[in-house]
Design an enzyme around this catalytic site. Sequence first.
Site, PDB file in Angstrom:
ATOM      1  N   MET A  92       0.818  -1.211   0.000  1.00 17.57           N
ATOM      2  CA  MET A  92       0.000   0.000   0.000  1.00 17.57           C
ATOM      3  C   MET A  92       0.854   1.265   0.000  1.00 17.57           C
ATOM      4  O   MET A  92       0.619   2.200   0.763  1.00 17.57           O
ATOM      5  CB  MET A  92      -0.966  -0.019   1.196  1.00 17.57           C
ATOM      6  N   ARG A  93       1.857   1.275  -0.844  1.00 18.12           N
ATOM      7  CA  ARG A  93       2.685   2.478  -0.978  1.00 18.12           C
ATOM      8  C   ARG A  93       2.930   2.696  -2.466  1.00 18.12           C
ATOM      9  O   ARG A  93       3.341   1.770  -3.176  1.00 18.12           O
ATOM     10  CB  ARG A  93       4.003   2.266  -0.241  1.00 18.12           C
ATOM     11  N   HIS A 111      -5.234  -6.126  -7.919  1.00 17.13           N
ATOM     12  CA  HIS A 111      -6.089  -5.024  -7.498  1.00 17.13           C
ATOM     13  C   HIS A 111      -7.515  -5.547  -7.327  1.00 17.13           C
ATOM     14  O   HIS A 111      -8.013  -6.288  -8.179  1.00 17.13           O
ATOM     15  CB  HIS A 111      -6.054  -3.905  -8.546  1.00 17.13           C
ATOM     16  N   GLU A 145       1.397   4.746 -14.269  1.00 20.95           N
ATOM     17  CA  GLU A 145       0.044   5.151 -13.864  1.00 20.95           C
ATOM     18  C   GLU A 145      -0.483   4.150 -12.854  1.00 20.95           C
ATOM     19  O   GLU A 145      -0.368   2.937 -13.063  1.00 20.95           O
ATOM     20  CB  GLU A 145      -0.894   5.148 -15.076  1.00 20.95           C
ATOM     21  N   ASP A 147      -2.626   1.513 -10.982  1.00 27.61           N
ATOM     22  CA  ASP A 147      -3.666   0.530 -11.318  1.00 27.61           C
ATOM     23  C   ASP A 147      -4.042   0.583 -12.797  1.00 27.61           C
ATOM     24  O   ASP A 147      -5.217   0.554 -13.164  1.00 27.61           O
ATOM     25  CB  ASP A 147      -4.919   0.757 -10.451  1.00 27.61           C
ATOM     26  N   GLU A 176      -9.068 -13.684  -5.743  1.00 29.99           N
ATOM     27  CA  GLU A 176      -7.693 -13.158  -5.845  1.00 29.99           C
ATOM     28  C   GLU A 176      -6.694 -14.293  -5.639  1.00 29.99           C
ATOM     29  O   GLU A 176      -5.693 -14.399  -6.337  1.00 29.99           O
ATOM     30  CB  GLU A 176      -7.454 -12.066  -4.795  1.00 29.99           C
TER      31      GLU A 176
HETATM   32  C1  GAR Z   1      -6.024  -7.413  -1.432  1.00 30.56           C
HETATM   33  O1  GAR Z   1      -7.414  -7.402  -1.533  1.00 30.56           O
HETATM   34  C2  GAR Z   1      -5.392  -6.705  -2.623  1.00 30.56           C
HETATM   35  O2  GAR Z   1      -6.100  -6.903  -3.807  1.00 30.56           O
HETATM   36  C3  GAR Z   1      -5.479  -5.280  -2.169  1.00 30.56           C
HETATM   37  O3  GAR Z   1      -5.146  -5.295  -0.815  1.00 30.56           O
HETATM   38  C4  GAR Z   1      -5.557  -6.550  -0.260  1.00 30.56           C
HETATM   39  C5  GAR Z   1      -4.374  -7.139   0.446  1.00 30.56           C
HETATM   40  O4  GAR Z   1      -4.765  -8.284   1.163  1.00 30.56           O
HETATM   41  N1  GAR Z   1      -4.595  -4.452  -2.923  1.00 30.56           N
HETATM   42  C6  GAR Z   1      -4.845  -3.167  -3.204  1.00 30.56           C
HETATM   43  O5  GAR Z   1      -5.838  -2.584  -2.839  1.00 30.56           O
HETATM   44  C7  GAR Z   1      -3.763  -2.481  -4.020  1.00 30.56           C
HETATM   45  N2  GAR Z   1      -4.275  -1.311  -4.640  1.00 30.56           N
HETATM   46  P1  GAR Z   1      -3.716  -9.404   1.526  1.00 30.56           P
HETATM   47  O6  GAR Z   1      -2.581  -8.667   2.271  1.00 30.56           O
HETATM   48  O7  GAR Z   1      -4.456 -10.321   2.434  1.00 30.56           O
HETATM   49  O8  GAR Z   1      -3.231 -10.037   0.266  1.00 30.56           O
END
Ligand code: GAR
Length: 206
Positions: A92-93, A111, A145, A147, A176
């Site tokens: 998240m950075r 994503h 850019e 996502d 996912e």
């Molecule tokens: C996941 O849902 C991933 O898709 C999202 O963060 C979550 C991480 O969960 N990613 C984003 O939002 C990136 N923009 P996890 O640590 O359990 O994999």
Amino acid sequence: MKLKTAIFCSGRGSNMEALIRAARDEKFPAEIALVISNKEDAPALEIARGYGVLAVAVGTKPYGRYREAHERAIDEILVERGIEIICLAGYMRLLTPYLVRRWENKMLNIHPSLLPAFPGLDTHSRALEAGSKLHGCTVHLVTEEMDDGPILAQAAVPVLPGDTAEILAARVLAQEHVIYPAALAGYISGVAVWAGAGEVLRNPLP
Ligand code: GAR
């Protein structure tokens, strides 16, 4: 030969765990050799260590607002460990052009939306507010850019009556965990191709 892979994460690490588990199969074309987190207290680090994977926190504090210096410190570790491909999994950075260009076509992200819909944060509540009937997740190559890179895989789930953001997030997350290992394997082995700027490009990895 398995491609040496690093996973970047900031928190829970469930996608990281799905990738580690998939990579334990000898036929899977990647070896998860390193996990990097920008947060010292990310639960993902302990989970990775539990699987015997080297997990390192590279905190941002010493670098202040010098984001590129933080990324250079990370890149040194990647090079030292012989890393060949990176999977962002809940990292998240925002990355600077430095690291993105260094790892062009060698950095994947997952994503939690059907891109190009809902880039950015709070994707599940935004999908509910928009009245979406379908929602889902996307694995894509990382470009400058946010996502926005070429899409390697997507999975769709229905949005059902009574869904909350949490319920919907859990439905998406289960997908996912399926598509990220599949997309990574497909990309490495050259099965995955993607359409870019009107043409179909082939995988540039060796
Ligand atoms: C996941 O849902 C991933 O898709 C999202 O963060 C979550 C991480 O969960 N990613 C984003 O939002 C990136 N923009 P996890 O640590 O359990 O994999």
